[in-house]
Design an enzyme around this catalytic site. Structure first.
Site, short mmCIF file in Angstrom:
data_model
loop_
_atom_site.label_atom_id
_atom_site.label_comp_id
_atom_site.label_asym_id
_atom_site.label_seq_id
_atom_site.Cartn_x
_atom_site.Cartn_y
_atom_site.Cartn_z
N GLY A 54 0.81 -1.22 0.00
CA GLY A 54 0.00 0.00 0.00
C GLY A 54 0.84 1.26 0.00
N CYS A 112 -0.41 2.50 -9.90
CA CYS A 112 -1.07 2.21 -8.62
C CYS A 112 -2.58 2.19 -8.85
CB CYS A 112 -0.66 3.13 -7.48
SG CYS A 112 -0.34 4.82 -7.80
N LYS A 140 6.19 4.33 -15.52
CA LYS A 140 6.05 2.91 -15.17
C LYS A 140 4.61 2.48 -15.40
CE LYS A 140 7.02 -0.60 -11.77
NZ LYS A 140 7.73 -0.93 -10.55
N ASN A 167 4.66 -3.38 -13.87
CA ASN A 167 4.29 -3.39 -12.46
C ASN A 167 3.58 -4.72 -12.17
OD1 ASN A 167 3.74 -2.54 -9.79
ND2 ASN A 167 3.56 -0.43 -10.48
N GLY A 192 6.94 -11.76 -9.41
CA GLY A 192 7.78 -12.95 -9.43
C GLY A 192 7.71 -13.70 -10.76
N GLY A 218 10.07 -7.96 -14.04
CA GLY A 218 8.99 -8.92 -13.86
C GLY A 218 9.57 -10.32 -13.81
N GLY A 219 9.82 -10.80 -12.60
CA GLY A 219 10.25 -12.18 -12.42
C GLY A 219 11.69 -12.47 -12.80
N THR A 241 11.28 -9.06 -6.81
CA THR A 241 11.03 -10.15 -5.87
C THR A 241 12.27 -11.01 -5.60
OG1 THR A 241 8.74 -10.15 -6.60
CG2 THR A 241 9.51 -12.14 -5.49
C1 LIG Z 1 6.75 -5.91 -1.94
C2 LIG Z 1 6.67 -5.12 -3.22
C3 LIG Z 1 6.53 -3.74 -3.17
C4 LIG Z 1 6.45 -2.98 -4.33
N1 LIG Z 1 6.33 -1.62 -4.25
C5 LIG Z 1 6.30 -0.88 -5.40
C6 LIG Z 1 6.26 0.54 -5.34
O1 LIG Z 1 6.26 1.15 -4.28
N2 LIG Z 1 6.22 1.22 -6.53
C7 LIG Z 1 6.25 0.59 -7.74
O2 LIG Z 1 6.24 1.25 -8.78
N3 LIG Z 1 6.30 -0.76 -7.81
C8 LIG Z 1 6.32 -1.51 -6.68
N4 LIG Z 1 6.40 -2.88 -6.76
C9 LIG Z 1 6.45 -3.53 -8.09
C10 LIG Z 1 7.89 -3.81 -8.52
O3 LIG Z 1 8.63 -2.60 -8.64
C11 LIG Z 1 7.94 -4.57 -9.84
O4 LIG Z 1 7.35 -3.77 -10.85
C12 LIG Z 1 7.21 -5.90 -9.80
O5 LIG Z 1 7.37 -6.51 -8.55
C13 LIG Z 1 7.68 -6.87 -10.89
O6 LIG Z 1 9.02 -7.27 -10.72
P1 LIG Z 1 9.46 -8.64 -9.97
O7 LIG Z 1 8.59 -9.73 -10.51
O8 LIG Z 1 10.90 -8.81 -10.28
O9 LIG Z 1 9.21 -8.42 -8.52
C14 LIG Z 1 6.49 -3.64 -5.60
C15 LIG Z 1 6.65 -5.03 -5.64
C16 LIG Z 1 6.74 -5.78 -4.48
C17 LIG Z 1 6.90 -7.26 -4.59
#
Ligand SMILES: Cc1cc2nc3c(=O)[nH]c(=O)nc-3n(C[C@H](O)[C@H](O)[C@H](O)COP(=O)(O)O)c2cc1C
Ligand SMILES: Cc1cc2nc3c(=O)[nH]c(=O)nc-3n(C[C@H](O)[C@H](O)[C@H](O)COP(=O)(O)OP(=O)(O)OC[C@H]3O[C@@H](n4cnc5c(N)ncnc54)[C@H](O)[C@@H]3O)c2cc1C
Ligand code: FES
Lengths: 297, 232
Positions: A54, A112, A140, A167, A192, A218-219, A241
Site C-alpha cells: 500500500g 497504482c 512505469k 508493475n 515474481g 517482472g520475475g 522479488t
Molecule cells: C513488496 C513489493 C513492493 C512494491 N512496491 C512498489 C512501489 O512502491 N512502486 C512501484 O512502482 N512498484 C512496486 N512494486 C512492483 C515492482 O517494482 C515490480 O514492478 C514488480 O514486482 C515486478 O518485478 P518482480 O517480478 O521482479 O518483482 C512492488 C513489488 C513488491 C513485490
C-alpha cells in the site's frame, strides 16, 4: 544496466546490496506520508508472491528533508519513484524533485490502483510531469491494460523519456485451512516468475511502438531472464522479488548476463537489445531464409 | 548480513516439531533472539527462523511445520543444502538481573541458545499437549504447564522476563511484566528491510519488524524497540 524494482529494496537498510546496482530506485513517494495497508501484507503463491504494502512511505516532505540526503551519502545514482492520486500530485512531486541535484531520474508510478486508467490519464499525468521537470522521466506502466503499445505510445508522445515495464498484476491467495483471503486487503499485486512472459510481451510491444529506453522487469531471477528482456527491447533490467530471497542477485545476475550474452554472440548485453525483433522481421520478410541474428548491432 | 548454502546434517523429530541441524559454514550465530531466513527447497521466499542452538560448527533450528514452507524445511534430508541468510534483527538484551524465560508452543525455539547465554536461568513453558511438551527437554531448568493452564497463570513476579510465543500470550505476559522483552512475529518476505511486508504497530506506527525487532518491549501500550545495551 541493473537496477532494483521500486519497493523491493531499501538502500538505507541494505546499503551493500544497493551499491551493487547501477542505480537505486526508491519506493514510490507520495505527496503525504502513508503507513501502508494493515498486515498481513505478503503471501507466497504458486509461481510468485502477492503484496499489499500500500505504498508505505514517509511522504515527499520527509523524503526530501531526511531520506534523500542519506541516500545521497551512498554515492549511487538515484531514481525517485513518485505516485499520486491526481494529475496535480504528479506535477507537484516532480517540481519538488526537480530542485534536487541528488535525483537523476524520476519514475512515474502510473500503475497504482487509484490512478490506473485509460490512456488519457497517462497522457495527462505525463504531460503535467513533463511541464514540471527537466529531469529524465520514466513512465512505469501496468501490463494489465488492453493495449500496452498504445499506452506506451501515449506516454512517449506526452514527453516520457523512457518506460518501466511492468508493475504487478492483481491477484488473490486463499488460506490453506480457512479459505479466507490471506492478505488483509484480500487482493494484492502479483510479482515474481509468473510475470516473466507478461513482462516480455509488454517490453516487446512497447519497444516496437516507441523505441524509447525501457527498464524491463517482472520475475527476473537469472542472467538469462535479463537477456530475454533485453532481446525483447529493454535497455536495462530491474530486480524485484528475487532480491527478497537473494540480496546478492545484482552481482550474480550481472555476471550471468555478461556470460549469457557472449554465449549468444553479443559482445555486451546491450548489443542484444531488440534482437528478438530482428529475428521476427527476417522471418516475416523471407520465410525461406534462416533467421540472422541482429545485423544492425 | 551473510548468505550461504549450508549442508543439512540431520533433521530430528522433537514431539510434533523438527530440530534441523545445519553445518554452520562461515555464518555467525549472532545473539539469542536474532533470526535467519531459511530458503525451503522449491519455494520462492525464505522463512524466518530463530536460532535454537549453536553447537560448534552448527546452526540448529526448531521448526513447527504449520504450512507449505515450514513443511518443506522440516522435510529436508541430510546431505541436501539449504540457503541461509543472517543473523538478522536485534536480539534480546542480556544485561538483566534476574532472568526468567516464558514461552509457549514453538515459542521455545530461541530459548535453548538464550538459556545458555544467560547461564541457564529458570524457564516456564506452556504447551497444548504432552506431545508438544517434548520440546521442553531442549531448555534447561524448565517448568512445564499444559492447557488449560497458561504460563501467565503461574508466572512469578519480580523477574526480568524474556518471552516468545503466540500473540495473546505475549500480551498477557506484558500486562503482568511490563518490562518484558517479547519476541514478536510477522510474515516476512526478506528479513532485511526490503519488502515492507513485516509491518507491525510499533510506537503507534506501522514499522518493519525485521528492522525494529523482532524483540520489542511494551511500554505504555506501545511497542518499543529493544536496544541492545551492550552495543551502546
Ligand atoms: C513488496 C513489493 C513492493 C512494491 N512496491 C512498489 C512501489 O512502491 N512502486 C512501484 O512502482 N512498484 C512496486 N512494486 C512492483 C515492482 O517494482 C515490480 O514492478 C514488480 O514486482 C515486478 O518485478 P518482480 O517480478 O521482479 O518483482 C512492488 C513489488 C513488491 C513485490
Ligand atoms: C523472527 C521470527 C522468528 C521465527 N522463528 C521461528 C522458529 O524458530 N520456528 C518456527 O517454527 N517458526 C518460527 N517463526 C514463524 C515461521 O516463520 C512461520 O511459521 C513460517 O514463515 C510460516 O511459513 P509457511 O509457509 O509454513 O506457512 P504459510 O503457509 O505461509 O502460513 C501458515 C500459517 O502461518 C501464518 N504465518 C505465516 N507466516 C507467519 C509468520 N512469520 N509468523 C506467524 N505466522 C505466520 C499464516 O498466516 C498461516 O496461518 C518465526 C517467525 C519470525 C518472524
Ligand atoms: S521482512 Fe521484508 S521488510 Fe521486514
Amino acid at each position: 544496466m541493473i537496477l532494483n524494482a521500486s519497493g523491493c529494496l531499501d538502500a538505507l537498510a541494505a546499503p551493500d546490496v544497493a551499491r551493487r546496482l547501477d542505480a537505486f530506485v526508491t519506493k514510490t513517494v507520495t505527496p503525504l506520508p502513508r503507513e501502508g495497508n494493515a498486515p498481513v501484507r505478503i503471501a507466497e503463491t504458486d509461481a510468485g508472491m502477492l503484496n499489499s504494502i500500500g505504498l508505505a512511505n514517509p511522504g515527499i516532505d520527509r523524503f526530501l528533508a531526511a531520506t534523500l540526503p542519506r541516500l545521497a551519502e551512498l554515492a549511487i545514482r538515484l531514481w525517485v519513484s513518485v505516485g499520486g492520486f491526481a494529475t496535480d500530485d504528479y506535477a507537484d512531486l516532480c517540481r519538488r524533485l526537480d530542485e534536487r541535484d541528488e535525483v537523476q531520474v524520476i519514475e512515474l508510478n502510473l500503475s497504482c490502483p487509484n490512478v490506473e486508467g485509460p490512456e488519457e490519464t497517462v497522457v495527462d499525468i505525463v504531460t503535467a510531469a513533463r511541464a514540471s521537470t527537466g529531469k529524465p522521466l520514466f513512465a512505469k506502466l501496468s501490463a494489465a491494460v488492453p493495449d500496452v503499445a498504445a499506452t506506451a505510445t501515449a506516454a512517449a508522445e506526452a514527453g516520457a523519456d523512457g518506460l518501466s515495464l511492468v508493475n504487478t498484476i492483481r491477484g488473490l491467495a486463499l488460506d490453506e485451512r480457512t479459505l479466507a483471503p490471506t492478505l488483509a486487503t484480500a487482493t494484492g499485486g502479483y510479482s515474481g516468475p509468473a510475470l516473466r512472459p507478461i513482462a516480455l510481451a509488454a517490453v516487446f510491444a512497447a519497444y516496437r511502438a516507441t523505441g524509447l529506453p525501457i527498464v524491463g522487469m517482472g520475475g527476473v531471477e537469472t542472467g538469462r531472464h535479463a537477456l530475454e528482456l533485453i532481446a525483447a527491447g529493454a535497455s536495462a533490467c530491474a530486480l524485484g522479488t528475487v532480491l527478497f530471497a537473494d540480496p546478492r542477485a545484482p552481482g550474480r545476475v550481472r555476471t550471468e548476463l555478461a556470460a549469457e550474452s557472449r554465449t549468444h554472440g553479443f559482445e555486451t548485453p546491450l548489443a542484444a537489445r531488440g534482437a528478438s525483433h530482428t529475428i521476427v522481421s527476417s522471418l516475416l520478410s523471407d520465410k525461406t531464409k534462416k533467421p540472422a541474428i541482429a545485423s544492425e548491432m | 548480513m551473510q548468505r550461504e548454502a549450508l549442508r543439512v546434517l540431520a533433521s530430528e523429530p522433537v514431539g510434533p516439531y523438527r530440530l534441523l541441524r545445519l553445518a554452520r559454514g562461515r555464518l555467525d550465530p549472532g545473539m539469542p533472539g536474532q533470526f535467519f531466513m531459511l530458503s525451503p527447497p522449491g519455494h520462492l521466499l525464505p522463512r524466518p527462523m530463530s536460532l535454537c542452538l549453536a553447537p560448534p560448527r552448527e546452526l540448529v533450528f526448531l521448526i513447527d511445520p504449520v504450512g507449505k514452507g515450514t513443511r518443506a524445511l522440516a522435510e529436508a534430508e541430510p546431505g541436501e543444502t539449504m540457503t541461509v541468510l543472517g543473523p538478522l534483527g536485534n536480539g534480546y538484551c542480556l544485561r538483566v538481573e534476574k532472568p526468567l524465560l516464558v514461552g509457549g508452543g514453538i515459542g521455545v525455539a530461541p530459548f535453548p541458545y538464550l538459556s545458555h547465554a544467560l547461564g541457564e536461568p529458570p524457564a516456564l513453558l506452556g504447551f497444548r499437549t504432552a506431545h508438544h511438551a517434548a520440546a521442553a527437554a531442549l531448555v534447561p531448568n524448565a517448568e512445564v504447564v499444559l492447557d488449560p493452564t497458561l504460563v501467565t497463570d503461574v508466572m512469578p513476579s519480580d523477574y526480568d522476563v524474556f518471552a516468545c510465543g503466540p500473540e495473546p500470550m505475549l500480551w498477557a505476559v506484558a500486562r503482568r511484566a511490563p518490562d518484558a522483552q517479547l519476541a514478536w512475529e510477522a510474515p516476512m518476505a526478506c528479513g532485511f528491510g526490503a519488502c515492507y511486508g513485516c509491518a507491525v504497530e510499533i510506537g503507534g506506527e506501522l514499522r518493519r519488524l525485521c528492522v525494529e525487532g523482532p524483540i520489542l518491549e511494551l511500554k505504555a501500550s506501545r511497542w518499543r524497540k529493544v536496544r541492545r545495551r551492550e552495543a551502546a
